[in-house]
Design a protein around this motif. Structure first.
Motif, PDB file in Angstrom:
ATOM      1  N   TYR A  99     -27.659   7.396  52.453  1.00  0.00           N
ATOM      2  CA  TYR A  99     -28.292   7.323  51.271  1.00  0.00           C
ATOM      3  C   TYR A  99     -27.719   7.167  50.075  1.00  0.00           C
ATOM      4  CZ  TYR A  99     -26.842  12.089  50.545  1.00  0.00           C
ATOM      5  OH  TYR A  99     -26.294  13.562  50.218  1.00  0.00           O
ATOM      6  N   TYR A 134     -32.709  14.595  60.960  1.00  0.00           N
ATOM      7  CA  TYR A 134     -32.134  13.559  60.119  1.00  0.00           C
ATOM      8  C   TYR A 134     -30.767  14.232  59.477  1.00  0.00           C
ATOM      9  CZ  TYR A 134     -36.924  11.730  59.875  1.00  0.00           C
ATOM     10  OH  TYR A 134     -37.787  11.149  60.267  1.00  0.00           O
ATOM     11  N   CYS A 177     -27.804  13.048  57.393  1.00  0.00           N
ATOM     12  CA  CYS A 177     -27.950  12.482  55.997  1.00  0.00           C
ATOM     13  C   CYS A 177     -26.703  12.470  55.231  1.00  0.00           C
ATOM     14  CB  CYS A 177     -29.142  12.895  54.979  1.00  0.00           C
ATOM     15  SG  CYS A 177     -30.774  12.895  55.808  1.00  0.00           S
ATOM     16  N   SER A 184     -31.181  17.796  58.268  1.00  0.00           N
ATOM     17  CA  SER A 184     -32.666  18.466  57.759  1.00  0.00           C
ATOM     18  C   SER A 184     -33.421  18.037  58.862  1.00  0.00           C
ATOM     19  CB  SER A 184     -32.819  17.788  56.207  1.00  0.00           C
ATOM     20  OG  SER A 184     -34.072  18.145  55.931  1.00  0.00           O
ATOM     21  N   GLN A 204     -36.540  17.160  57.409  1.00  0.00           N
ATOM     22  CA  GLN A 204     -37.246  16.494  56.564  1.00  0.00           C
ATOM     23  C   GLN A 204     -36.848  15.265  56.499  1.00  0.00           C
ATOM     24  OE1 GLN A 204     -37.906  18.414  52.749  1.00  0.00           O
ATOM     25  NE2 GLN A 204     -38.334  16.636  51.613  1.00  0.00           N
ATOM     26  N   LYS A 205     -37.721  14.115  56.576  1.00  0.00           N
ATOM     27  CA  LYS A 205     -37.294  12.754  56.131  1.00  0.00           C
ATOM     28  C   LYS A 205     -36.898  12.528  54.699  1.00  0.00           C
ATOM     29  CE  LYS A 205     -40.049   9.450  58.201  1.00  0.00           C
ATOM     30  NZ  LYS A 205     -40.940   8.626  58.422  1.00  0.00           N
ATOM     31  N   PRO A 206     -35.564  12.172  54.579  1.00  0.00           N
ATOM     32  CA  PRO A 206     -35.091  11.739  53.393  1.00  0.00           C
ATOM     33  C   PRO A 206     -35.888  10.691  52.513  1.00  0.00           C
ATOM     34  CG  PRO A 206     -33.521  10.880  54.737  1.00  0.00           C
ATOM     35  CD  PRO A 206     -34.721  11.537  55.778  1.00  0.00           C
ATOM     36  N   PHE A 252     -33.879  15.562  47.284  1.00  0.00           N
ATOM     37  CA  PHE A 252     -33.190  16.320  48.286  1.00  0.00           C
ATOM     38  C   PHE A 252     -33.799  17.541  48.602  1.00  0.00           C
ATOM     39  CE2 PHE A 252     -30.084  14.068  45.824  1.00  0.00           C
ATOM     40  CZ  PHE A 252     -29.353  13.399  46.684  1.00  0.00           C
TER      41      PHE A 252
END
Length: 230
Positions: A6, A64, A66, A101, A103-105, A110
């Protein structure tokens, strides 16, 4: 697991003006760009999120991994974070280098909380200015070429051969007689590259896929000749 590189506003500013047309993950550091490097080490497809016009669609996943594309990562760090449980964040000097995570980034957003936060980590290098590429190029050419030698293939996934001590070439490279000094580091020559007669190369140097180094050229440590460059 989905691996994501990212961008952040800070990393995009640090890489200006190159970040105007590229995600930071697609800018080259050594033999590989960051996305290629992470993909090669982890053997996973890498997705990139950045400004909307540079981002890729992310598939659904339970996990994920990241990574901030504004950092350069060693193989050791990448393998460590790939094995970390969900809810782990890695920081260095207060800067988050990566996290795992469920959670989808989303670009520039964040997770608010982590189960485990590890600060002062090793194996990462923050690129604060574009000129850091030049400062750290010698180190990363050596790190990445060592990985390629271990895995017997270069970034173009072609076979790797040692032409002479310290001089490594991918399949299809054409290397004519010249002066090759590997006292300070190795020399890498990519797939279908052409190195003409009479060159003077002092490693670490990387000549990438399809590049042409013309007669009498002198290249100093840390030089990277990009793909299909002349």
């Amino acid at each position: 697991m989905v691996v994501v590189l990212y961008d952040t506003p800070a990393s995009r500013q640090a890489h200006y003006p190159f970040s105007l047309t590229h995600a930071v993950a697609h800018l080259r550091t050594g033999i590989f760009n960051t996305a290629q490097w992470v993909e090669a080490v982890l053997a996973h497809r890498v997705y990139v999120i950045s400004e909307p016009w540079l981002s890729e669609h992310l598939p659904d996943s339970d996990t994920y991994l990241c990574l901030d594309a504004g950092f350069i990562f060693t193989t050791d760090f990448l393998n460590r974070i790939a094995a970390a449980p969900v809810g782990t964040a890695y920081l260095t000097e207060g800067n988050m280098a990566g996290y795992v995570s469920a959670q989808k980034p989303v670009y520039n957003q964040f997770p608010l909380f982590f189960n485990t936060t590890l600060d002062g980590i090793s194996g990462v290098q923050l690129v604060e200015h574009a000129f850091n590429w030049v400062q750290h190029s010698t180190k990363w050419i050596q790190e990445q070429l060592a990985f390629c030698i271990t895995n017997a293939k270069g970034p173009a996934n072609a076979g790797l051969e040692e032409l002479m001590p310290g001089v490594w070439a991918e399949a299809g490279a054409v290397v004519k007689p010249g002066f090759f000094n590997t006292e300070e580091g190795p020399i890498f020559i990519g797939k279908n590259a052409l190195v003409m007669e009479g060159v003077m190369l002092r490693g670490p140097v990387a000549i990438l896929e399809g590049a042409v180094v013309k007669m009498g050229t002198t290249l100093y440590p840390g030089t990277v000749v990009g793909t299909y460059a002349t």
